[in-house]
Design a protein around this motif. Structure first.
Motif, PDB file in Angstrom:
ATOM      1  N   ALA A   1       0.825  -1.211   0.000  1.00 54.52           N
ATOM      2  CA  ALA A   1       0.000   0.000   0.000  1.00 54.52           C
ATOM      3  C   ALA A   1       0.856   1.256   0.000  1.00 54.52           C
ATOM      4  O   ALA A   1       0.534   2.242  -0.681  1.00 54.52           O
ATOM      5  CB  ALA A   1      -0.933  -0.011   1.214  1.00 54.52           C
ATOM      6  N   GLU A   2       1.947   1.245   0.745  1.00 49.97           N
ATOM      7  CA  GLU A   2       2.844   2.401   0.770  1.00 49.97           C
ATOM      8  C   GLU A   2       3.506   2.613  -0.584  1.00 49.97           C
ATOM      9  O   GLU A   2       3.644   3.749  -1.056  1.00 49.97           O
ATOM     10  CB  GLU A   2       3.898   2.217   1.860  1.00 49.97           C
TER      11      GLU A   2
ATOM     12  N   ARG B   1       2.302   1.655  -3.487  1.00 54.18           N
ATOM     13  CA  ARG B   1       1.265   2.124  -4.415  1.00 54.18           C
ATOM     14  C   ARG B   1       0.993   3.614  -4.222  1.00 54.18           C
ATOM     15  O   ARG B   1       0.858   4.362  -5.200  1.00 54.18           O
ATOM     16  CB  ARG B   1      -0.018   1.317  -4.167  1.00 54.18           C
ATOM     17  N   ALA B   2       0.934   4.062  -2.970  1.00 54.14           N
ATOM     18  CA  ALA B   2       0.692   5.474  -2.694  1.00 54.14           C
ATOM     19  C   ALA B   2       1.826   6.341  -3.208  1.00 54.14           C
ATOM     20  O   ALA B   2       1.616   7.509  -3.574  1.00 54.14           O
ATOM     21  CB  ALA B   2       0.512   5.681  -1.194  1.00 54.14           C
TER      22      ALA B   2
ATOM     23  N   GLN C   1      -2.704  -3.057  -6.958  1.00 50.03           N
ATOM     24  CA  GLN C   1      -3.878  -2.289  -6.540  1.00 50.03           C
ATOM     25  C   GLN C   1      -4.851  -3.188  -5.785  1.00 50.03           C
ATOM     26  O   GLN C   1      -5.449  -2.766  -4.784  1.00 50.03           O
ATOM     27  CB  GLN C   1      -4.574  -1.683  -7.763  1.00 50.03           C
TER      28      GLN C   1
ATOM     29  N   VAL D   1      -4.063  -3.521  -2.142  1.00 52.58           N
ATOM     30  CA  VAL D   1      -4.452  -2.355  -1.341  1.00 52.58           C
ATOM     31  C   VAL D   1      -5.911  -2.503  -0.934  1.00 52.58           C
ATOM     32  O   VAL D   1      -6.292  -2.219   0.205  1.00 52.58           O
ATOM     33  CB  VAL D   1      -4.226  -1.039  -2.120  1.00 52.58           C
TER      34      VAL D   1
ATOM     35  N   GLU E   1      -7.725  -2.552   2.717  1.00 55.00           N
ATOM     36  CA  GLU E   1      -8.852  -1.637   2.894  1.00 55.00           C
ATOM     37  C   GLU E   1     -10.073  -2.399   3.418  1.00 55.00           C
ATOM     38  O   GLU E   1     -10.751  -1.949   4.355  1.00 55.00           O
ATOM     39  CB  GLU E   1      -9.152  -0.990   1.539  1.00 55.00           C
TER      40      GLU E   1
ATOM     41  N   LEU F   1      -1.786   1.988   8.568  1.00 55.94           N
ATOM     42  CA  LEU F   1      -2.070   2.936   7.495  1.00 55.94           C
ATOM     43  C   LEU F   1      -3.534   3.349   7.565  1.00 55.94           C
ATOM     44  O   LEU F   1      -4.418   2.504   7.613  1.00 55.94           O
ATOM     45  CB  LEU F   1      -1.760   2.314   6.136  1.00 55.94           C
TER      46      LEU F   1
ATOM     47  N   ASP G   1      -6.817   5.897   6.081  1.00 57.68           N
ATOM     48  CA  ASP G   1      -7.336   6.540   4.874  1.00 57.68           C
ATOM     49  C   ASP G   1      -6.794   5.894   3.601  1.00 57.68           C
ATOM     50  O   ASP G   1      -6.317   6.559   2.684  1.00 57.68           O
ATOM     51  CB  ASP G   1      -7.021   8.039   4.878  1.00 57.68           C
ATOM     52  N   LEU G   2      -6.850   4.578   3.565  1.00 60.10           N
ATOM     53  CA  LEU G   2      -6.396   3.860   2.374  1.00 60.10           C
ATOM     54  C   LEU G   2      -7.304   4.191   1.191  1.00 60.10           C
ATOM     55  O   LEU G   2      -8.522   4.293   1.340  1.00 60.10           O
ATOM     56  CB  LEU G   2      -6.411   2.352   2.613  1.00 60.10           C
ATOM     57  N   GLN G   3      -6.706   4.325   0.023  1.00 58.58           N
ATOM     58  CA  GLN G   3      -7.457   4.631  -1.188  1.00 58.58           C
ATOM     59  C   GLN G   3      -7.029   3.652  -2.271  1.00 58.58           C
ATOM     60  O   GLN G   3      -6.099   3.905  -3.025  1.00 58.58           O
ATOM     61  CB  GLN G   3      -7.197   6.085  -1.636  1.00 58.58           C
ATOM     62  N   SER G   4      -7.701   2.509  -2.332  1.00 57.71           N
ATOM     63  CA  SER G   4      -7.321   1.513  -3.335  1.00 57.71           C
ATOM     64  C   SER G   4      -7.708   1.958  -4.739  1.00 57.71           C
ATOM     65  O   SER G   4      -7.109   1.524  -5.722  1.00 57.71           O
ATOM     66  CB  SER G   4      -7.973   0.164  -3.034  1.00 57.71           C
TER      67      SER G   4
END
Length: 361
Positions: A269-270, A272-273, A295, A298, A302, A335, A337-340
């Motif tokens: 996730a990090e 990807r962000a 993706q 993530v 989430e 983490l 506010d994850l935004q996949s």
């Protein structure tokens, strides 16, 4: 009647079939040809992945996790999720670990050893190659090369990580042995989602492939027995109670899930962000190199966070205490506010899906 499109050597097809058989949901099985896999499935489901399912009303579904979730709404009794919300969440966590972390060692054992890769390439070519105009030997060679490069070499398996990858399988076998010393299924006298999800790696790959199959049969025969116990289980016949709370051996294994799967999800996730396509995660002190950023994974993290947030406060306090004591709470919640970006995930298992691996060569 539904139709399952898949293969009898497929990781997630085995998981879904184990569920359908246990719930006694009738289905037809359609072995995928190569052309159906590359042309039909992407057109109908949006992703090159199996299994896919067609319903009698013509709708298509894909992705074993949301498919099982949906089938549970249609065939709610008996539920494969425990009534206890803490146990239910642990089942979901084990499912994600089985789906996403055990995938790497399962593919490694299948495609890194010749006794496995030669056999599986032949089996895949015999079924999927029935509509491919190419010599059989060439098709087998292409399958071996494609699978090894994409799901072994390009997924971080190297001389440096080889032993660590295989240790994940052995630690899973050790966990299962501890459970099976005291009860027939992970949470009691009947299967739950935890058992069904672990059938993904433990059935069609580890139990059936030559290299890991020898290890299971010779050193962990109780796990081999469990594999076929789950495969043979029928809800109308398998009765009994579930344990209360989280058994010690299950709680202890949460540390393994935390140190491997949850750390991998956070690193992914990090990355990807940060806009990366490849990453170099450190897992249990072992450096993995050039692992694809996903993706989909993530979205996995989430969803786990969302499922935890839906638990009522008293149960959440119990859950967090267990997770924290075994090192799993911090990586699960690290983490925020994850935004996949996987908006269609809200429609899953219907609607266009996304693959775990975004680039397959």
């Amino acid at each position: 009647m539904i139709t399952v499109y898949g293969l009898k050597v497929s990781y997630f097809t085995g998981k879904l079939e184990a569920y359908l058989r246990y719930k006694e949901i009738p289905y037809d099985f359609h072995p995928l040809s190569g052309k159906e896999f590359t042309d039909l499935l992407p057109a109908k489901t949006g992703a090159l992945q199996m299994p896919a399912v067609t319903l009698s009303d013509g709708r298509w579904m894909t992705d074993s996790t949301p498919m099982i979730d949906w089938f549970e709404t249609q065939y709610p009794e008996p539920s494969i999720l425990p009534d206890d919300p803490v146990q239910a969440f642990i089942c979901k966590l084990i499912e994600d670990y089985a789906d996403e972390w055990q995938w790497r060692p399962a593919m490694h054992y299948r495609w890194s050893y010749k006794e496995s890769s030669k056999l599986l390439a032949r089996q895949l070519a015999d079924v999927m190659g029935r509509d491919v105009k190419a010599p059989a030997w060439l098709l087998r060679a292409r399958i071996e090369t494609r699978q090894r490069k994409n799901f072994v070499e390009r997924d971080g398996v190297s001389k440096q990580t080889w032993d660590h990858v295989e240790q994940s399988y052995h630690r899973l076998l050790g966990f299962m042995r501890e459970v099976l010393k005291v009860r027939p299924f992970i949470f009691g006298d009947r299967p739950t989602l935890a058992d069904i999800s672990l059938m993904g790696p433990l059935f069609r790959h580890y139990a059936m492939d030559p290299k890991p199959g020898i290890i299971m049969r010779e050193d962990y025969p109780e796990v081999m027995e469990w594999v076929y116990r789950v495969w043979n289980a029928r809800a109308s016949e398998v009765k009994g109670d579930l344990v209360t709370d989280i058994p010690n051996e299950v709680a202890r294994f949460l540390r393994e899930i935390a140190e491997t799967h949850l750390e991998a999800l956070c690193a992914n996730a990090e990355a990807r962000a940060a806009g990366q396509k490849r990453q170099d995660p450190m897992i249990q002190g072992v450096q993995y190199r050039d692992v694809p950023v996903s993706q989909y994974r993530v979205w996995c993290l989430e969803r786990l966070q969302e499922q935890r947030a839906q638990i009522t406060q008293n149960a959440l306090d119990r859950l967090d205490s267990i997770l924290d004591a075994n090192g799993a709470l911090e990586p699960l919640t690290r983490l925020s506010d994850l935004q996949s970006g996987y908006e269609k995930g809200r429609e899953a298992p219907f609607g266009p899906s996304i693959p775990v691996f975004e680039s397959i060569k």
